[in-house]
Design a protein around this motif. Structure first.
Motif: not given
Length: 560
Positions: A17-20, A113-125, A149-153
């Motif tokens: 879940d780190s953001r880097t 689409l991303l702005a108008g959806s809730e959880g539909e296009f989420d990714v874990s990292h 995302a939970s985290g990103f690199t």
């Protein structure tokens, strides 16, 4: 994945879940580290198989490289490598939005689409490569994905940012902007150059620090002088050097007009090569049509795929099967052909090795982003080249001169015998004193992919000829025909019609105000697979699977 340095390992082992943000110069092993990071995330406790790991690359070539490096990992189907534009198209298609209006419009529609959806296009990292080139709406789209995302690199190098320069020379810095949007993220650096193996390759490593500070006219002049001081070869010496070269040799040019002229010369001298396509071209590999054309059901299992008549070794078929499962979105044992047809554009030609790709590559600097080669030839930049800004030109030179592992050489620019310019979105050649095109750019993606070429209601003959008689590098011609009440151009190979040009190409010829009876001097770059209605292909005599072969052609076609 082993062989990591201390600084690479520090990135790879960070929590899920780190953001880097990672600032990494050329040759510091970004792709190697990125693939290792993805593997470590798959093995970590925070991995969410349902949402998977999204890997965003800036070019399809870089994405294909990531896929190849991930292919041996058992969790690879959960890693989704794609370009930003391809992901945007996928989200819009899944959200039943409109795909028209150009690439920026599609990315904008995906952002909505991303702005108008809730959880539909989420990714874990989310892992992002070449982030320094994310401009405008694409940067906003990626930022929205990172936020969900939970985290990103995020990896990038501001010194290599060569996209997004405006006419007035202004340019924002995407890496800085993204860092400002996520102030809680950590910033790491990769500093050790693993690419350069000989002094003749590392010509301009010293310039990166100045580029990071903004550069100036003096830096551009120094970089141009460094290129001119590299070993020099003539155009004819280049042809000799490329005659027996393979895929680890590249020729890099400033513009695609330069690529077309040089490719034309190499074809005339009998030197086989391939041309790097633009990032948005989709050319799924030929083996899909060849291996699946006889499938009559809506699903196929691995045993049927493994024993189907067609190309590929057993090991290649296993890698190919993984690719089919990934693009079809399958987690079980079978692959759904309707899903595969719908998502075929996400399967890249390099997903399985192809001997036809073992040829020297011709590319623009922009299309060579993220790639590296043993030996690189750079066509001398024109003194009259139109540049918007000294910083832009300095970065373009820097990118071109940091692609080689062993040797960088300069190809002397031959004296032009005609005017090369861009009109109606295509490069054309004209006599110096006339404005009538004598050659016109033909590029991968110009051949119609909507339907196979038909003769009396059957596509069987042209498809059989494509499968058995057409080779990469073969010359083809475009002949004007009247078909279905409109003018088109048919692709002919040794007198056999094998495809028809799409409406975009024909419309561009109309805008250029040329209507040649024939266009010659074009070659087969590769064969790819197209997909459509299964009932149609069955009626056309080429099987009920809904796949067929398409010739991908390119060159500076001579207008006759």
């Amino acid at each position: 994945m082993d062989g990591l340095t201390t600084e690479q390992r520090a990135l790879v082992d960070r929590p899920f879940d780190s953001r880097t943000f990672v600032v990494a110069g050329p040759g510091t092993g970004k792709t190697h580290t990125l693939a290792a990071r993805a593997q470590a995330l798959l093995d970590s406790d925070g991995f969410d198989e349902e949402h998977g790991i999204l890997v965003l690359g800036f070019t399809r070539a870089a994405v294909a490289e990531i896929r190849a490096r991930m292919s041996g990992h058992e969790g690879a189907p959960s890693v989704i490598p794609t370009t930003v534009d391809a992901l945007a198209r996928r989200l819009v298609r899944e959200g039943r939005g409109e795909l028209g209006g150009g690439f920026d419009a599609v990315v904008g529609a995906a952002l909505k689409l991303l702005a108008g959806s809730e959880g539909e296009f989420d990714v874990s990292h989310v892992i992002v490569d070449e982030a320094q080139d994310l401009e405008g709406i694409r940067r906003d789209f990626v930022a929205a994905l990172l936020d969900r995302a939970s985290g990103f690199t995020v990896l990038g190098d501001p010194a290599q940012g060569i996209y997004g320069f405006q006419r007035d020379g202004s340019r924002s810095e995407p890496m800085t902007d993204l860092q400002d949007r996520f102030p809680d993220a950590d910033i790491l650096e990769l500093t050790v150059d693993h690419r350069v193996r000989a002094p003749t390759a590392g010509l301009v490593a010293w310039a990166r620090t100045d580029l990071m500070k903004g550069g100036g006219p003096e830096l551009r002049a120094t970089l141009r002088r460094a290129l001119r001081e590299a070993p020099r070869v003539s155009e004819r010496s280049l042809a000799l050097a490329l005659r027996n070269a393979g895929s680890e040799t590249a020729v890099i040019c400033r513009t695609n007009g330069d690529v077309l002229v040089l490719s034309e010369f190499l074809r005339e001298t009998g030197v086989r090569h391939r041309v790097q396509a633009v990032a948005d071209v989709h050319a799924p590999p030929r083996w899909v049509a060849e291996l699946l054309k006889r499938v009559e059901d809506d699903h196929i299992d691995f045993e049927a795929f493994r024993t189907a008549d067609g190309p590929l070794t057993d090991a290649e078929r296993e890698a190919a099967w993984d690719g089919l499962r990934r693009v079809a979105g399958e987690t079980g044992g079978d692959v759904s052909l309707p899903d595969l047809r719908r998502n075929l554009g996400r399967l890249d030609v390099r997903d399985v090795p192809d001997a036809s790709l073992n040829l020297p590559l011709l590319s623009t600097v922009h299309r060579a982003k993220g790639l590296e080669f043993d030996r690189v030839f750079i066509l001398e930049f024109s003194d009259g080249q139109d540049v918007a800004d000294n910083l832009e030109e300095s970065r373009v030179l820097f990118v071109a001169m940091t692609r080689a592992r062993d040797e960088t050489l300069m190809v002397e620019r031959p004296r032009p015998s005609r005017a090369i310019r861009k009109r109606a979105g295509r490069w054309v050649a004209t006599p110096w004193r006339l404005n009538v095109p004598t050659s016109v750019e033909v590029r991968i993606g110009d051949v119609d992919r909507e339907t196979p070429l038909m003769d009396d209601g059957s596509a069987a003959f042209s498809q059989r000829h494509l499968a058995t008689s057409v080779q990469v590098g073969d010359e083809v011609a475009l002949e004007r025909r009247a078909r279905f009440g409109r003018t088109t151009y048919v692709v002919t190979h040794k007198g056999v019609e094998i495809g028809a040009m799409g409406t975009g190409f024909v419309n561009d010829l109309d805008r250029l105000e040329v209507a040649p009876a024939e266009i010659t001097g074009i070659a087969i770059e590769q064969l790819s697979t197209a997909a459509g209605d299964a009932e149609f292909t069955e009626a056309a005599g080429i099987g009920a699977a809904g796949f067929w072969l398409v010739p991908e052609i390119a060159g500076f076609g001579r207008v006759r």
